[in-house]
Design an enzyme around this catalytic site. Structure first.
Site, PDB file in Angstrom:
ATOM      1  N   HIS A  31      -9.956  -9.925  -4.196  1.00 15.67           N
ATOM      2  CA  HIS A  31      -8.752  -9.805  -3.362  1.00 15.67           C
ATOM      3  C   HIS A  31      -9.175  -9.336  -1.974  1.00 15.67           C
ATOM      4  CE1 HIS A  31      -9.510  -5.670  -4.664  1.00 15.67           C
ATOM      5  NE2 HIS A  31      -8.878  -5.286  -3.565  1.00 15.67           N
TER       6      HIS A  31
ATOM      7  N   ASP B  84      -7.632  -6.653   1.099  1.00 13.43           N
ATOM      8  CA  ASP B  84      -6.634  -5.587   1.209  1.00 13.43           C
ATOM      9  C   ASP B  84      -5.652  -5.935   2.329  1.00 13.43           C
ATOM     10  OD1 ASP B  84      -8.012  -4.277  -0.781  1.00 13.43           O
ATOM     11  OD2 ASP B  84      -9.097  -2.954   0.593  1.00 13.43           O
TER      12      ASP B  84
ATOM     13  N   ARG C 119     -16.975   4.279 -13.973  1.00 15.02           N
ATOM     14  CA  ARG C 119     -17.018   4.200 -12.511  1.00 15.02           C
ATOM     15  C   ARG C 119     -15.661   4.603 -11.940  1.00 15.02           C
ATOM     16  NH1 ARG C 119     -15.946   0.151  -8.619  1.00 15.02           N
ATOM     17  NH2 ARG C 119     -17.131   0.603  -6.723  1.00 15.02           N
TER      18      ARG C 119
ATOM     19  N   HIS D 156     -13.203  -9.009  -1.861  1.00 23.54           N
ATOM     20  CA  HIS D 156     -14.057  -8.121  -2.654  1.00 23.54           C
ATOM     21  C   HIS D 156     -13.517  -7.976  -4.061  1.00 23.54           C
ATOM     22  CE1 HIS D 156     -10.997  -5.665  -0.630  1.00 23.54           C
ATOM     23  NE2 HIS D 156     -11.097  -4.774  -1.609  1.00 23.54           N
TER      24      HIS D 156
HETATM   25  C1  LIG Z   1      -0.285  -0.202   0.614  1.00 28.85           C
HETATM   26  C2  LIG Z   1      -0.680  -0.908  -0.415  1.00 28.85           C
HETATM   27  C3  LIG Z   1      -1.851  -1.818  -0.410  1.00 28.85           C
HETATM   28  C4  LIG Z   1      -1.949  -2.243  -1.870  1.00 28.85           C
HETATM   29  C5  LIG Z   1      -0.514  -2.273  -2.273  1.00 28.85           C
HETATM   30  C6  LIG Z   1      -0.024  -0.923  -1.742  1.00 28.85           C
HETATM   31  O1  LIG Z   1       1.383  -0.859  -1.688  1.00 28.85           O
HETATM   32  C7  LIG Z   1      -0.581   0.217  -2.598  1.00 28.85           C
HETATM   33  C8  LIG Z   1      -1.814  -0.204  -3.407  1.00 28.85           C
HETATM   34  C9  LIG Z   1      -2.726  -1.178  -2.692  1.00 28.85           C
HETATM   35  C10 LIG Z   1      -3.605  -1.970  -3.648  1.00 28.85           C
HETATM   36  C11 LIG Z   1      -4.884  -1.226  -4.104  1.00 28.85           C
HETATM   37  C12 LIG Z   1      -5.685  -2.142  -5.040  1.00 28.85           C
HETATM   38  C13 LIG Z   1      -5.846  -3.570  -4.498  1.00 28.85           C
HETATM   39  C14 LIG Z   1      -4.478  -4.093  -3.980  1.00 28.85           C
HETATM   40  C15 LIG Z   1      -4.577  -5.573  -3.583  1.00 28.85           C
HETATM   41  C16 LIG Z   1      -3.421  -3.790  -5.004  1.00 28.85           C
HETATM   42  O2  LIG Z   1      -3.066  -4.507  -5.900  1.00 28.85           O
HETATM   43  O3  LIG Z   1      -2.890  -2.526  -4.769  1.00 28.85           O
HETATM   44  C17 LIG Z   1      -3.991  -3.193  -2.855  1.00 28.85           C
HETATM   45  C18 LIG Z   1      -2.678  -3.574  -2.154  1.00 28.85           C
HETATM   46  C19 LIG Z   1      -2.978  -4.418  -0.944  1.00 28.85           C
HETATM   47  O4  LIG Z   1      -3.837  -4.059  -0.125  1.00 28.85           O
HETATM   48  O5  LIG Z   1      -2.327  -5.466  -0.829  1.00 28.85           O
HETATM   49  O1  LIG Z   2     -13.332   0.058  -6.920  1.00 26.44           O
HETATM   50  C1  LIG Z   2     -13.740  -0.572  -5.959  1.00 26.44           C
HETATM   51  O2  LIG Z   2     -14.911  -0.558  -5.580  1.00 26.44           O
HETATM   52  C2  LIG Z   2     -12.791  -1.450  -5.171  1.00 26.44           C
HETATM   53  C3  LIG Z   2     -11.388  -0.921  -5.104  1.00 26.44           C
HETATM   54  C4  LIG Z   2     -10.521  -1.752  -4.251  1.00 26.44           C
HETATM   55  O3  LIG Z   2     -10.880  -2.811  -3.828  1.00 26.44           O
HETATM   56  C5  LIG Z   2      -9.163  -1.286  -3.907  1.00 26.44           C
HETATM   57  O4  LIG Z   2      -8.721  -0.236  -4.403  1.00 26.44           O
HETATM   58  O5  LIG Z   2      -8.514  -1.985  -3.103  1.00 26.44           O
HETATM   59 FE   LIG Z   3      -9.480  -3.608  -2.325  1.00 26.57          FE
END
Ligand SMILES: C=C1C[C@]23C[C@@]1(O)CC[C@H]2[C@@]12CCC[C@@](C)(C(=O)O1)[C@H]2[C@@H]3C(=O)O
Ligand SMILES: O=C(O)CCC(=O)C(=O)O
Ligand SMILES: [Fe+2]
Length: 382
Positions: free
Chosen positions: A225, A227, A292, A282
């Protein structure tokens, strides 16, 4: 052929399996070999590694700019985060995920909520489940911490508060390095704040846990994905697992470096830089022996701030390629379109040489083939 609804229910019922007690990998967690192929072998042969930047280096601005263009990710050292805070936050994350499942579920994220305990939000876009648990914090963690530790929640809240404060300070510093590398001055950003510290910037903290896995080569900790942030500051515990996709080189491991933090370019920086700094795809793989942990500080603009290509980076030869969005609007796009969120806000369909992360998707999840909509699994060929 099961219907989409019944599959979704299956996923839902599987959602809270206790990964810590499993001796075998359930089929619902077994990803196909193809999705794991193309991993680090190629990159390790080429000896490429993610840049490590000393923030005290006199050329830090240029180094950051080059890393953003060539990698979309870099590690930083000498970042000024107090020594020992990384270990203290890891201790708290460990204690949270070691709680019994019933206790963690008391702090479960509600279906339409942001904060709390749960599986990766992106799970709904994939056929298989991910070998991880997460806890998201936006604003105060107090209410959830009370549910988790009715008689001792203050330590968690204090350490999270301290970590959040330090991350915000570091994020402001990294913002200036990135903006400097793009030739942008404070006059050109509305939300720098009166102290030039981006005081109104918003952020979320994402705590991730990847328990040891009985069959790590067939499991996926967190699927590929990007961010939806300006950038993300990631602390990873001393166990490898993070990989980034780098052009034709395939997946490159980002090894944990003691005290270093990983900075990932996010989608909003791709928009701000008009495609110059592309968000990095990533993923996190899992491990057969070691548990981890990672802590992601997801950094974004203030609520309501309009994010669009910076005027200085636009010219008749370089027209804006993205429309303006707030972070909240963009997160909605991501929730709907996942990998295609960036193209959903694109106003200029094809610019030579520019590819969004989603353009690298070359195979659609076969289960989703007959379904209209944006459900795609990234399968990247070597
Ligand atoms: C601010 C945010 C980015 C995120 C969605 C969220 O509302 C809170 C969690 C974030 C996260 C962390 C893990 C990867 C990710 C793709 C997810 O599913 O939740 C990211 C979201 C994002 O960056 O789109
Ligand atoms: O655990 C990791 O190294 C990646 C975590 C991550 O990509 C995320 O929280 O958006
Ligand atoms: Fe991420």
């Amino acid at each position: 052929m099961p219907s989409r609804i019944s599959e979704a229910v299956d996923l839902h019922q599987n959602k809270y399996l206790d990964l810590n007690s499993m001796k075998e990998l359930p089929e619902s967690y077994a990803w196909t070999q193809l999705e794991h192929e193309s991993s680090s072998s190629i990159s390790s042969r080429k000896k490429e590694s993610v840049p490590i930047i000393d923030l005290r280096h006199p050329d830090a601005v240029a180094l950051v700019g080059r890393a953003c263009i060539t990698w979309g990710v870099f590690q930083v050292i000498n970042h000024g985060i107090p020594k020992g805070l990384d270990q203290r936050i890891e201790g708290q994350v460990n204690s949270l995920f070691s709680l019994p499942m019933q206790r963690k579920l008391r702090a479960a994220r509600s279906p339409d909520g942001i904060s709390g305990y749960g599986v990766a939000r992106i799970s709904c876009f994939f056929q298989k489940l991910m070998w991880s648990e997460g806890f998201t914090i936006v604003g105060s963690p107090l209410e959830h911490a009370r549910q988790l530790w009715p008689h001792g929640y203050t330590e968690f809240c204090d350490i999270i508060g301290e970590y959040d404060k330090e991350m915000k300070r570091l994020a402001g510093r990294i913002m200036w390095l990135i903006l400097g590398s793009l030739g942008i001055s404070e006059k050109e950003i509305r939300w720098v704040g009166s102290n030039r510290d981006f005081a109104e910037a918003c952020a979320a903290l994402q705590l991730n846990s990847y328990p040891p896995c009985p069959d790590p080569t067939r499991a996926m900790g967190l699927a590929a994905h990007t961010d939806s942030t300006i950038f993300t500051i990631l602390h990873q515990s001393n166990t490898s697992g993070l990989e980034v996709l780098r052009g034709s080189s395939g997946w490159v491991a980002v090894p944990p470096v003691p005290r270093a933090l990983v900075i990932n370019v996010g989608d909003l920086l791709q928009i701000l830089s008009n495609g110059l700094y592309q968000s990095v795809l990533h993923r996190a793989l899992v491990n057969g022996k070691h548990h981890r942990l990672s802590v992601a500080y997801l950094y974004g603009p203030p609520k309501g701030a309009q994010i669009s290509p910076l005027p200085k980076l636009i010219s008749p030869a370089c027209p804006p390629i993205y429309r303006s969005v707030t972070w909240a609007e963009y997160l909605q796009e991501k929730a709907k379109h996942f990998n295609k969120a960036l193209s959903s806000v694109r106003i200029c369909a094809s610019i030579k040489g520019l590819q969004d992360a989603h353009d690298k998707i070359i195979q659609v999840d076969p289960r989703m083939n007959d379904i209209d909509g944006p459900f795609e699994t990234k399968v990247i060929l070597p």
